[in-house]
Design a protein around this motif. Structure first.
Motif, mmCIF file in Angstrom:
data_model
loop_
_atom_site.group_PDB
_atom_site.id
_atom_site.type_symbol
_atom_site.label_atom_id
_atom_site.label_comp_id
_atom_site.label_asym_id
_atom_site.label_seq_id
_atom_site.Cartn_x
_atom_site.Cartn_y
_atom_site.Cartn_z
ATOM 1 N N ARG A 160 32.690 -85.072 68.408
ATOM 2 C CA ARG A 160 34.111 -85.292 68.118
ATOM 3 C C ARG A 160 34.564 -86.732 68.348
ATOM 4 O O ARG A 160 35.586 -87.146 67.841
ATOM 5 N N VAL A 161 33.836 -87.437 69.217
ATOM 6 C CA VAL A 161 34.311 -88.766 69.598
ATOM 7 C C VAL A 161 33.286 -89.850 69.251
ATOM 8 O O VAL A 161 33.574 -90.761 68.478
ATOM 9 N N PHE A 206 42.163 -92.018 71.526
ATOM 10 C CA PHE A 206 41.058 -92.026 70.565
ATOM 11 C C PHE A 206 41.552 -92.656 69.272
ATOM 12 O O PHE A 206 42.474 -92.132 68.633
ATOM 13 N N PHE A 254 44.771 -93.269 81.403
ATOM 14 C CA PHE A 254 44.027 -94.483 81.709
ATOM 15 C C PHE A 254 44.882 -95.724 81.527
ATOM 16 O O PHE A 254 45.833 -95.733 80.753
ATOM 17 N N THR A 309 30.070 -81.897 72.571
ATOM 18 C CA THR A 309 31.378 -81.990 71.925
ATOM 19 C C THR A 309 31.817 -83.449 71.849
ATOM 20 O O THR A 309 32.334 -83.908 70.825
ATOM 21 N N VAL A 362 36.952 -90.658 78.804
ATOM 22 C CA VAL A 362 38.226 -90.062 78.416
ATOM 23 C C VAL A 362 37.995 -88.618 77.989
ATOM 24 O O VAL A 362 38.697 -87.697 78.433
ATOM 25 N N ALA A 363 36.989 -88.410 77.145
ATOM 26 C CA ALA A 363 36.710 -87.061 76.644
ATOM 27 C C ALA A 363 36.371 -86.127 77.793
ATOM 28 O O ALA A 363 36.817 -84.973 77.827
ATOM 29 N N ALA A 364 35.595 -86.634 78.762
ATOM 30 C CA ALA A 364 35.198 -85.791 79.893
ATOM 31 C C ALA A 364 36.420 -85.373 80.708
ATOM 32 O O ALA A 364 36.538 -84.218 81.113
ATOM 33 N N HIS A 404 40.415 -92.790 66.332
ATOM 34 C CA HIS A 404 40.173 -92.092 65.063
ATOM 35 C C HIS A 404 40.992 -90.819 64.939
ATOM 36 O O HIS A 404 40.892 -90.115 63.944
ATOM 37 N N PRO A 455 32.283 -90.070 65.218
ATOM 38 C CA PRO A 455 33.328 -90.633 64.341
ATOM 39 C C PRO A 455 33.596 -92.103 64.624
ATOM 40 O O PRO A 455 33.812 -92.890 63.695
ATOM 41 N N PHE A 473 43.496 -82.547 71.883
ATOM 42 C CA PHE A 473 42.074 -82.606 72.250
ATOM 43 C C PHE A 473 41.786 -81.834 73.539
ATOM 44 O O PHE A 473 40.866 -81.020 73.593
ATOM 45 N N TRP A 518 35.087 -94.123 76.131
ATOM 46 C CA TRP A 518 35.603 -92.986 75.377
ATOM 47 C C TRP A 518 34.962 -91.698 75.859
ATOM 48 O O TRP A 518 35.587 -90.641 75.859
ATOM 49 N N LEU A 561 39.203 -84.813 79.665
ATOM 50 C CA LEU A 561 39.957 -83.829 78.885
ATOM 51 C C LEU A 561 39.173 -82.530 78.729
ATOM 52 O O LEU A 561 39.577 -81.629 77.996
ATOM 53 N N GLY A 562 38.020 -82.451 79.390
ATOM 54 C CA GLY A 562 37.296 -81.198 79.430
ATOM 55 C C GLY A 562 36.169 -81.050 78.418
ATOM 56 O O GLY A 562 35.639 -79.959 78.238
ATOM 57 N N ALA A 563 35.798 -82.158 77.765
ATOM 58 C CA ALA A 563 34.767 -82.062 76.731
ATOM 59 C C ALA A 563 33.374 -82.228 77.327
ATOM 60 O O ALA A 563 33.154 -83.082 78.181
ATOM 61 N N GLY A 564 32.435 -81.420 76.880
ATOM 62 C CA GLY A 564 31.042 -81.554 77.285
ATOM 63 C C GLY A 564 30.361 -82.646 76.470
ATOM 64 O O GLY A 564 30.955 -83.237 75.581
ATOM 65 N N ARG A 567 39.678 -78.228 74.131
ATOM 66 C CA ARG A 567 38.460 -78.164 74.938
ATOM 67 C C ARG A 567 38.599 -77.124 76.048
ATOM 68 O O ARG A 567 37.629 -76.571 76.526
ATOM 69 N N ARG A 568 39.851 -76.877 76.476
ATOM 70 C CA ARG A 568 40.084 -75.908 77.553
ATOM 71 C C ARG A 568 40.239 -74.509 77.002
ATOM 72 O O ARG A 568 40.793 -73.634 77.664
ATOM 73 N N VAL A 618 33.171 -83.788 85.939
ATOM 74 C CA VAL A 618 34.467 -84.347 85.515
ATOM 75 C C VAL A 618 35.196 -83.341 84.638
ATOM 76 O O VAL A 618 36.383 -83.062 84.815
ATOM 77 N N ARG A 619 34.458 -82.785 83.679
ATOM 78 C CA ARG A 619 35.132 -81.942 82.696
ATOM 79 C C ARG A 619 35.607 -80.622 83.272
ATOM 80 O O ARG A 619 36.419 -79.928 82.668
#
Lengths: 253, 341
Positions: A170-171, B89, B83, A166, A156-158, B91, A174, B100, A153, A160-163, B104-105, B74-75
């Motif tokens: 956020r992930v 996600f 994938f 975050t 996946v978050a990375a 949740h 939860p 999402f 996960w 999508l641009g998440a640090g 983030r962008r 990556v980000r």
């Protein structure tokens, strides 16, 4: 061949609890709970156990995350050290805390000399003792769920641009919530019943360090009925925790 | 957002080594047997394997072989990665999953949600916006995953087996919707798939991976007409035989004749072997033969012919092909050729 010992084992575990329920003076249950000593101990137990849970969440969650996600030399050793209080006799935990934070202890003497602050025999000491023994329960529960959710996960978050922060907020958090709640319940139960480390490190002073288990210990030499009444309260609390964790523990695979 | 051409020269030790380029707007199907390194290649481009070599998108360097350039995190790479298995996600609702990335962008909460709603509409699942992933069917979840990958306006789109595990009908519908978006998409798309249909209908080029290296890279027409690996030959519905290290022969199973006795006419294109399976293939029966040389060849016969020859599993047979019915070709110079197995 195996049935008889199994039945014996069940009886061994159940009979004392049944005896406790039967021996509880139910007719004046509430009156006994309303005495000042009991009320003080109840309040103190409530405050210290909740504070313990709070401390566990505050420092245990990051520790669990580091153990589950970050590869660093000595990780196995750190995990082993974290688990030690789990198997350590509580009294020894108390003695160890005195050695570290007592008036003449490693850190305690410095605290005393520099700030005139003494930890032992205060409510803070109770919370410290509780956290010391409860933290491993919390960390193991949370680390387990972080590990089973895996790092995918995070990937996946990375993408999508998440640090990192975050992603954690956020992930990771939860998704780990069930584990966090289970960890809190375990830590709370462990804290509520803690006796050995507390009485060694914090003493047994009504109003400041006398929690419910310490009061039971005192009342056993005084009013046994009160001791049984409080024991009943703690038994009910344990049953509540078990009910809350039933999905985790009582499900037969 | 156009990112320009994609230039890749990467090595993930023990997993994949690949160098190729693709033009903006091109869809590259990544084919190959299981374990060939297809997903690894996608993840490497995304940066999930850390610095792996050279990756450039237009004039932007994502990963540099030179030690002076630090790999882009990556980000910070503008990728849309769908994938394998979706990995929505659990949740978050469908809408929140898609929102999402834009959030983030830098999009505001409201703007990200509006954008996400638009993407769900484009994938024809706007009415499912508030469902959680566990309340979605496989096809619906895959649509959300694709919307999520596209909503970040990527420069490179990486799709890992988007139709895997879907019913044929569901996959057809999704292929149609995806085809629309790939036409509009101005960046490079890498599409990992097991299905020749995806390569034929969606892709401009085909990159064949075999045991971690590129076995063939060319336009879809080239690769399907002149496959260099047995895997792709099978996907294209062809037999392929390597005659010499640099010469291949391809022919359709329907031109193969089967006999019990050794054929006397065509001296070279014949093989002796043992029938390994007989399966239904359209109105014909397809028999697979393991030849004495270690090749696996297919032949299509009518049910009557099979009955007449009394062909069954384990039966010894002769296969023959007319020289006029085959296509001979050589791999383009520089192609990394591994013999078809």
């Amino acid at each position: 061949m195996l049935v008889l010992p199994a039945v014996l084992a069940v009886a061994f575990l159940v009979v004392p609890l049944v005896a406790l329920v039967a021996g509880t003076p139910w007719e004046d249950f509430w009156d006994r709970l309303r005495t000042e000593a009991v009320r003080d101990a109840l309040a103190l137990s409530a405050i210290t156990s909740l504070a313990t849970v709070g401390l566990c969440v505050l420092i245990g969650t990051p520790l669990s995350w580091v153990l589950a996600r970050v590869v660093f030399p000595g990780r196995a050793l750190v995990r082993a050290l974290v688990v030690v209080p789990l198997v350590l006799p509580p009294v020894v935990a108390g003695v160890a805390l005195v050695a570290a934070l007592g008036r003449t202890g490693l850190i305690g003497s410095w605290l005393d000399e520099s700030f005139g602050y003494r930890i032992p025999y205060t409510t803070a000491a109770v919370i410290i003792a509780h956290t010391f023994v409860a933290l491993p329960f919390y960390v193991l529960a949370v680390e387990g769920v972080l590990r089973s959710n895996g790092a995918r996960w995070d990937d996946v978050a990375a993408t999508l641009g998440a640090g990192r922060w975050t992603t954690f907020r956020r992930v990771t958090l939860p998704l780990a919530l069930p584990g966090l709640i289970a960890g809190c319940a375990l830590a709370w139960a462990r804290s509520l019943g803690e006796f050995g480390a507390t009485i060694t490190f914090a003493g047994n002073y009504p109003g400041t360090t006398q929690t419910l288990p310490s009061l039971i210990y005192s009342e056993l030499q005084g009013d046994v009925e009160v001791a049984r009444t409080i024991s009943m309260v703690l038994l009910l609390a344990s049953v509540l925790v078990l009910a809350g964790l039933r999905d985790r523990w009582l499900r037969v695979p | 957002m156009a990112g320009g051409p994609l230039d890749v020269d990467v090595t993930v030790p023990g997993r994949v080594r690949a160098a190729f380029s693709a033009q903006p707007g091109e869809v590259v199907a990544v084919l190959g047997p299981n374990g060939a390194g297809k997903s690894t290649l996608l993840h490497a481009v995304a940066g999930l394997h850390g610095p792996v070599g050279d990756i450039r998108v237009g004039d932007q360097r994502w990963d540099g072989a030179a030690r002076t350039t630090r790999a882009l995190r990556v980000r910070d790479r503008r990728i849309g990665l769908a994938f394998q298995g979706q990995l929505l996600f659990p949740h978050l609702s469908a809408l929140e999953n898609v929102a999402f990335g834009p959030r983030r962008r830098g999009a505001s909460r409201a703007a990200a949600r509006r954008l996400a709603a638009r993407w769900l509409d484009r994938f024809e699942i706007g009415d499912l916006a508030h469902r959680r992933p566990h309340e979605l069917s496989g096809g619906q979840a895959q649509r959300v995953a694709l919307a999520r990958a596209l909503a970040v306006e990527p420069e490179v789109l990486l799709l890992d087996e988007p139709f895997a595990g879907l019913d044929v009908g569901v996959a057809l519908g999704l292929r149609r919707v995806l085809a629309q978006h790939l036409r509009d998409f101005s960046g490079v798309t890498l599409l990992v798939t097991h299905d020749a249909l995806d390569a034929a209908t969606l892709a401009d080029r085909v990159l064949v991976l075999d045991r971690g290296v590129i076995a063939q890279y060319g336009t879809t027409a080239e690769v399907s007409a002149q496959p260099l690996t047995e895997h792709v030959a099978r996907l294209a519905g062809l037999n392929v035989v390597q005659e010499t290290p640099t010469r291949f022969v391809a022919f359709s199973p329907s031109v193969v004749t089967v006999a019990l006795a050794e054929p006397t006419d065509s001296p070279r294109l014949r093989w002796h072997g043992v029938v390994s399976t007989v399966t239904r293939h359209g109105s014909a029966l397809r028999i697979a033969v393991a030849t004495d040389e270690g090749l696996d060849l297919l032949a299509d016969l009518t049910p009557e012919a099979v009955a007449e020859l009394e062909i069954a599993d384990g039966a010894p047979v002769w296969l023959a092909v007319k020289a006029t019915a085959v296509r001979r070709y050589s791999p383009p110079p520089g192609a990394a050729v591994s013999p078809p197995r």
